[in-house]
Design a protein around this motif. Structure first.
Motif, PDB file in Angstrom:
ATOM      1  N   LYS A 235       0.804  -1.232   0.000  1.00 26.82           N
ATOM      2  CA  LYS A 235       0.000   0.000   0.000  1.00 26.82           C
ATOM      3  C   LYS A 235       0.832   1.274   0.000  1.00 26.82           C
ATOM      4  CE  LYS A 235      -2.950  -2.537   3.237  1.00 26.82           C
ATOM      5  NZ  LYS A 235      -3.639  -2.484   4.544  1.00 26.82           N
ATOM      6  N   ALA A 236       2.118   1.194  -0.317  1.00 22.41           N
ATOM      7  CA  ALA A 236       3.034   2.318  -0.106  1.00 22.41           C
ATOM      8  C   ALA A 236       2.873   3.416  -1.156  1.00 22.41           C
ATOM      9  CB  ALA A 236       4.477   1.815  -0.104  1.00 22.41           C
ATOM     10  N   VAL A 237       2.696   4.668  -0.681  1.00 22.81           N
ATOM     11  CA  VAL A 237       2.770   5.867  -1.510  1.00 22.81           C
ATOM     12  C   VAL A 237       3.585   6.888  -0.722  1.00 22.81           C
ATOM     13  CG1 VAL A 237       1.522   7.672  -2.750  1.00 22.81           C
ATOM     14  CG2 VAL A 237       0.478   5.402  -2.466  1.00 22.81           C
ATOM     15  N   PHE A 238       4.805   7.193  -1.184  1.00 20.32           N
ATOM     16  CA  PHE A 238       5.710   8.092  -0.468  1.00 20.32           C
ATOM     17  C   PHE A 238       5.998   9.326  -1.320  1.00 20.32           C
ATOM     18  CE2 PHE A 238       7.935   4.241   1.752  1.00 20.32           C
ATOM     19  CZ  PHE A 238       6.785   4.026   2.506  1.00 20.32           C
ATOM     20  N   LEU A 239       6.138  10.465  -0.656  1.00 22.39           N
ATOM     21  CA  LEU A 239       6.559  11.700  -1.304  1.00 22.39           C
ATOM     22  C   LEU A 239       7.899  12.123  -0.731  1.00 22.39           C
ATOM     23  CD1 LEU A 239       3.215  13.745  -1.374  1.00 22.39           C
ATOM     24  CD2 LEU A 239       4.256  12.432  -3.228  1.00 22.39           C
ATOM     25  N   TRP A 240       8.823  12.529  -1.623  1.00 22.35           N
ATOM     26  CA  TRP A 240      10.186  12.875  -1.241  1.00 22.35           C
ATOM     27  C   TRP A 240      10.530  14.303  -1.659  1.00 22.35           C
ATOM     28  CZ3 TRP A 240      12.834   8.742   1.096  1.00 22.35           C
ATOM     29  CH2 TRP A 240      12.290   7.474   0.906  1.00 22.35           C
ATOM     30  N   ASP A 241      11.243  15.005  -0.788  1.00 24.91           N
ATOM     31  CA  ASP A 241      11.805  16.317  -1.105  1.00 24.91           C
ATOM     32  C   ASP A 241      13.123  16.083  -1.832  1.00 24.91           C
ATOM     33  OD1 ASP A 241      13.349  18.710  -1.020  1.00 24.91           O
ATOM     34  OD2 ASP A 241      12.219  19.421   0.702  1.00 24.91           O
ATOM     35  N   MET A 242      13.195  16.480  -3.119  1.00 23.65           N
ATOM     36  CA  MET A 242      14.372  16.160  -3.912  1.00 23.65           C
ATOM     37  C   MET A 242      15.492  17.192  -3.790  1.00 23.65           C
ATOM     38  SD  MET A 242      13.843  13.213  -4.898  1.00 23.65           S
ATOM     39  CE  MET A 242      15.159  12.933  -6.078  1.00 23.65           C
ATOM     40  N   ASP A 243      15.299  18.219  -2.978  1.00 25.75           N
ATOM     41  CA  ASP A 243      16.398  19.117  -2.630  1.00 25.75           C
ATOM     42  C   ASP A 243      17.149  18.593  -1.410  1.00 25.75           C
ATOM     43  OD1 ASP A 243      15.984  20.994  -4.680  1.00 25.75           O
ATOM     44  OD2 ASP A 243      14.371  21.937  -3.543  1.00 25.75           O
ATOM     45  N   LYS A 244      16.383  18.037  -0.455  1.00 26.61           N
ATOM     46  CA  LYS A 244      16.985  17.528   0.777  1.00 26.61           C
ATOM     47  C   LYS A 244      17.117  16.005   0.781  1.00 26.61           C
ATOM     48  CE  LYS A 244      14.824  21.296   3.397  1.00 26.61           C
ATOM     49  NZ  LYS A 244      13.836  21.630   4.461  1.00 26.61           N
ATOM     50  N   TYR A 245      16.520  15.337  -0.219  1.00 20.79           N
ATOM     51  CA  TYR A 245      16.495  13.869  -0.271  1.00 20.79           C
ATOM     52  C   TYR A 245      15.903  13.280   0.999  1.00 20.79           C
ATOM     53  CZ  TYR A 245      19.645  14.750  -4.173  1.00 20.79           C
ATOM     54  OH  TYR A 245      20.195  15.222  -5.334  1.00 20.79           O
ATOM     55  N   SER A 246      14.820  13.872   1.458  1.00 23.01           N
ATOM     56  CA  SER A 246      14.153  13.395   2.673  1.00 23.01           C
ATOM     57  C   SER A 246      12.685  13.133   2.362  1.00 23.01           C
ATOM     58  CB  SER A 246      14.270  14.436   3.792  1.00 23.01           C
ATOM     59  OG  SER A 246      13.665  15.660   3.406  1.00 23.01           O
ATOM     60  N   MET A 247      12.079  12.258   3.149  1.00 18.90           N
ATOM     61  CA  MET A 247      10.675  11.934   2.941  1.00 18.90           C
ATOM     62  C   MET A 247       9.799  13.058   3.482  1.00 18.90           C
ATOM     63  SD  MET A 247       8.463   8.568   4.020  1.00 18.90           S
ATOM     64  CE  MET A 247       9.696   7.459   3.346  1.00 18.90           C
ATOM     65  N   ILE A 248       8.832  13.483   2.667  1.00 17.68           N
ATOM     66  CA  ILE A 248       7.902  14.529   3.086  1.00 17.68           C
ATOM     67  C   ILE A 248       6.745  13.916   3.868  1.00 17.68           C
ATOM     68  CG2 ILE A 248       6.320  16.335   2.297  1.00 17.68           C
ATOM     69  CD1 ILE A 248       8.053  16.559  -0.243  1.00 17.68           C
TER      70      ILE A 248
END
Length: 421
Positions: free
Chosen positions: A236-249
């Protein structure tokens, strides 16, 4: 298809018009397994179309030439009619200005494809750029291929030459996506439960490993401004990532089975995800809310049985460039075209054993790949966007939901700009 399907409101749904098809060659000794067309892709400038025909082969055709062939010779076109076979070592810079068909042998089963184009002003994040083997110019067009053995091969589209061989994944590379900003940042999604970020302007240096998925990663997609990455996968995984910090939002919760495809709307205000739970959800990625649900099974399965209706599994989803239409492909032998303000399909088309779909760059055609290595094409629904919608897209390209909600405007306008009205 003998009859047109009806939605829950008993509305008659139009059938989409077939544009053409590229049929994979067959022989009595062809093994069925290994011929699957897992991925189709259009170049950002609309110049090329590529698909994995199975058995390690990727076909590259000039898209305008392909359309002309459909018009001249009818809808059918045999995919092995390519008259130039390029080896991986061949290079002919003189052909760069003349698009030509290529057959590329990738050396292993191809699971994913992505086109990337370069913008010279977008420099590599590496400091020592004078040591780079490749100088990507304005007219550079690359094709990334993700393989069964975990490798990613990067090809020059104009020459068919192999440029890079990226080898850090340990399992199938299930999906690939380039940042739309021309930086040639590539993200790969793999069954090894990781996403990897590559800088092709730094000779393919792997910049970061994104960890968080507990199971297979099926797909990934950049937002139009390249700032956010969505990744989806098993459990069921849906992840959003900040691609400036490479961290999960944030994690988006709502699906009840594996999530296998995702794509942002052209203005970045919406995110569509497709799941084996028989649903396509349209999210506001900025606040994590589900705005729309497109169901493929009625009544919808309860969460405990969400994996049982495997004749309704949704395999793929794609957003059209007009921001109004979404295409979905399911195991019930149907392709559906949805409008974001309607809860039933506006057009449908029959398709057996479909695996993937993508809109053409201008949004006028949908391509879908099947288990036998073929591709089928349909005209997309005709609809003139309203001036209000065009204004909404222009605003949402530069303004996230939080800023929209703070605008000193009537509530109805805020709801419209937030795709809630």
């Amino acid at each position: 298809m003998a009859s047109f399907p009806l939605d829950v409101n008993d509305k008659l749904i139009a059938r989409s018009r077939t544009i053409g098809e590229l049929l994979a060659p067959t022989s009595p000794f062809d093994k069925k397994c290994g011929r699957e067309n897992w991925t189709v892709a259009f170049a950002p400038d609309g110049s090329y179309f590529a698909w994995s025909q199975g058995h390690r082969i990727v076909k590259l055709v000039p898209w305008s030439q392909c359309l002309n062939n459909f018009l001249l010779h009818g809808t059918k076109n045999v995919a092995n009619s390519v008259n130039s076979r390029l080896s991986r070592q061949n290079s002919d810079s003189g052909q760069k200005n003349k698009p030509c068909e290529h057959i590329i042998d990738c050396g292993d089963i191809v699971w994913s494809l992505a086109f990337g184009s370069s913008v010279p002003e977008k420099q590599s994040r590496c400091v020592n750029i004078e040591w780079h083997r490749f100088k990507f110019g304005q007219d550079q067009l690359l094709l990334a291929t993700g393989l069964n053995n975990g490798r990613i091969k990067i090809w020059d589209v104009y020459t068919g030459k192999l440029l890079l061989n990226l080898m850090d994944h340990t399992e199938v590379v299930r999906d690939l996506t380039f940042a739309p900003d021309g930086s040639l940042i590539l993200v790969s999604a793999s069954r090894d439960k990781t996403l990897r970020v590559w800088d092709l302007k730094d000779d393919g240096n792997m910049m970061k490993v994104l960890r968080g998925h507990q199971n297979w990663v099926y797909a990934c997609a950049f937002s139009p401004d390249s700032s956010i990455l969505c990744s989806v996968g098993a459990s069921k995984a849906v992840f959003l990532w900040d691609m400036d910090k490479y961290s999960m939002i944030r994690k988006l919760e709502g699906h009840n089975n594996d999530v296998v495809a995702c794509e942002f709307s052209p203005d970045g205000a919406l995110l569509a995800t497709a799941s084996y739970d028989t649903r396509v959800y349209v999210w506001d990625p900025h606040i994590g809310a589900i705005l729309m649900e497109f169901g493929h099974l009625f009544p919808p399965p309860t969460p405990i049985f969400a994996g049982g209706a495997n004749d309704r599994w949704v395999r793929s989803v794609s957003f059209s460039h007009d921001g109004l239409h979404i295409a979905s492909l399911a195991d019930d032998k149907m392709v559906r075209f949805w409008r974001i303000n309607e809860d039933y399909p506006v057009q449908v088309a029959p398709l057996n054993n479909g695996l993937c779909c993508a809109f053409s760059t201008d949004g006028s055609v949908l391509a879908a790949g099947t288990q036998d290595g073929s591709v089928y094409f349909w005209a997309t629904p005709k609809h003139v966007p309203s001036l209000q919608h065009l204004c909404r897209m222009a605003i949402r390209r530069v303004m996230p939901t939080s800023q929209v909600k703070n605008l000193p405007i009537p509530l109805k306008m805020v709801e419209f700009l937030s795709y809630q009205a």
